[in-house]
Scaffold this motif. Sequence first.
Motif, PDB file in Angstrom:
ATOM      1  N   THR A  99       5.124  -4.689  39.863  1.00  0.00           N
ATOM      2  CA  THR A  99       4.924  -3.343  40.407  1.00  0.00           C
ATOM      3  C   THR A  99       6.000  -2.359  39.970  1.00  0.00           C
ATOM      4  O   THR A  99       6.003  -1.208  40.418  1.00  0.00           O
ATOM      5  N   ALA A 100       6.899  -2.775  39.085  1.00  0.00           N
ATOM      6  CA  ALA A 100       7.995  -1.894  38.662  1.00  0.00           C
ATOM      7  C   ALA A 100       7.452  -0.715  37.854  1.00  0.00           C
ATOM      8  O   ALA A 100       6.581  -0.882  36.992  1.00  0.00           O
ATOM      9  N   SER A 101       7.961   0.471  38.131  1.00  0.00           N
ATOM     10  CA  SER A 101       7.565   1.653  37.374  1.00  0.00           C
ATOM     11  C   SER A 101       8.251   1.643  36.019  1.00  0.00           C
ATOM     12  O   SER A 101       9.331   1.077  35.857  1.00  0.00           O
ATOM     13  N   LYS A 102       7.626   2.313  35.033  1.00  0.00           N
ATOM     14  CA  LYS A 102       8.194   2.307  33.688  1.00  0.00           C
ATOM     15  C   LYS A 102       9.437   3.206  33.633  1.00  0.00           C
ATOM     16  O   LYS A 102       9.602   4.126  34.432  1.00  0.00           O
ATOM     17  N   GLY A 103      10.292   2.917  32.682  1.00  0.00           N
ATOM     18  CA  GLY A 103      11.533   3.668  32.514  1.00  0.00           C
ATOM     19  C   GLY A 103      12.678   2.727  32.202  1.00  0.00           C
ATOM     20  O   GLY A 103      12.523   1.502  32.194  1.00  0.00           O
ATOM     21  N   ASN A 122      19.901   2.169  40.589  1.00  0.00           N
ATOM     22  CA  ASN A 122      18.491   1.809  40.558  1.00  0.00           C
ATOM     23  C   ASN A 122      18.324   0.360  40.970  1.00  0.00           C
ATOM     24  O   ASN A 122      19.292  -0.334  41.292  1.00  0.00           O
ATOM     25  N   GLU A 123      17.076  -0.112  40.939  1.00  0.00           N
ATOM     26  CA  GLU A 123      16.783  -1.429  41.493  1.00  0.00           C
ATOM     27  C   GLU A 123      17.037  -2.578  40.534  1.00  0.00           C
ATOM     28  O   GLU A 123      16.772  -3.733  40.874  1.00  0.00           O
ATOM     29  N   GLY A 139       7.995  -1.045  30.571  1.00  0.00           N
ATOM     30  CA  GLY A 139       6.804  -0.308  30.175  1.00  0.00           C
ATOM     31  C   GLY A 139       6.577  -0.328  28.677  1.00  0.00           C
ATOM     32  O   GLY A 139       7.434  -0.758  27.904  1.00  0.00           O
ATOM     33  N   ASP A 183      14.416  -1.719  29.550  1.00  0.00           N
ATOM     34  CA  ASP A 183      13.344  -0.736  29.430  1.00  0.00           C
ATOM     35  C   ASP A 183      12.051  -1.370  29.928  1.00  0.00           C
ATOM     36  O   ASP A 183      11.634  -2.420  29.424  1.00  0.00           O
ATOM     37  N   ARG A 240      16.472   1.167  32.973  1.00  0.00           N
ATOM     38  CA  ARG A 240      17.404   0.890  34.055  1.00  0.00           C
ATOM     39  C   ARG A 240      18.752   0.483  33.476  1.00  0.00           C
ATOM     40  O   ARG A 240      18.833  -0.030  32.369  1.00  0.00           O
TER      41      ARG A 240
END
Length: 282
Positions: free
Chosen positions: A85-89, A53-54, A125, A123, A91
Amino acid sequence: MPDRSARRIVAATLLAIVSYAAAVAPAAADDEARRQGRFGDAGFTFAPAHTGNELTSWITLDRTAVDLPPHGHAPITATVAVPPTASKGERYAVIWAEISSASPGPSGNVALVNRIGVRTYLDVGPGGEPPTRFRIGEVTAARSEDGRPRLVAEVGNAGERAVDLEGEVRLSEGPSALSAGPFRSAGVTTLPPGGHGQVTVLLGGDLPAGPWRFRFTLRSGRVSHTATGTITFPAAGEQAAAEGDPSVPGLAACAAAAVAAAVLLIVNLCRFRRRPLDREAA
């Protein structure tokens, strides 16, 4: 004449001993220094490693290499900059550190001594970190070829984040009321969400076959679960499944089934008693 010959032999012998000691002593000192970790100047090289992932691209280090003298140390600062702009979740990433030391030879070669990784969990979000859940499945006993017993637990990660599992085994109620332990797993078993694996704990080589009562506890952070049961260790090279105790969900299911059966029996008895009364009234 014989005295001169004897003196020459003694002198040659002493010269050979001194030459041998001069040649061997530095090599022995180098070997000892290698064993003690005091060999030359050490250097650390740091680099984030991509794990799918990023998060790796969000990690920056204040420096990527550092030279250390013997017994020296130096801090390395890692910064995680999460873009808006990072999506939740969650990493995962690893910051790898490689340590190398310079060879004393004229070529000055650099040999890799060790490599370690610092795990990173992030984490993104609201809501806090995802739950950590894992289940202990079948527990089996075995002996290695040299006769050392071990317990192996099948584990499944039922949560939403990776787990780092460490195991501990305690034995009780063995032959002649013996107890043993705790025995701990040699390393950490990491399982991703939805993953399955095994955790092995080696036990004492002088343990009798049993039977034994066992408590196999697995921990990941602050979350722990324990499997209990009875086991008898098999012969070398063989495996044996443990006789596990009923789990709490299993006991709850049995209790619910018993209550349902009792209610059904009472209802049927009430119906059976009413039928003769209904016929007499008719």
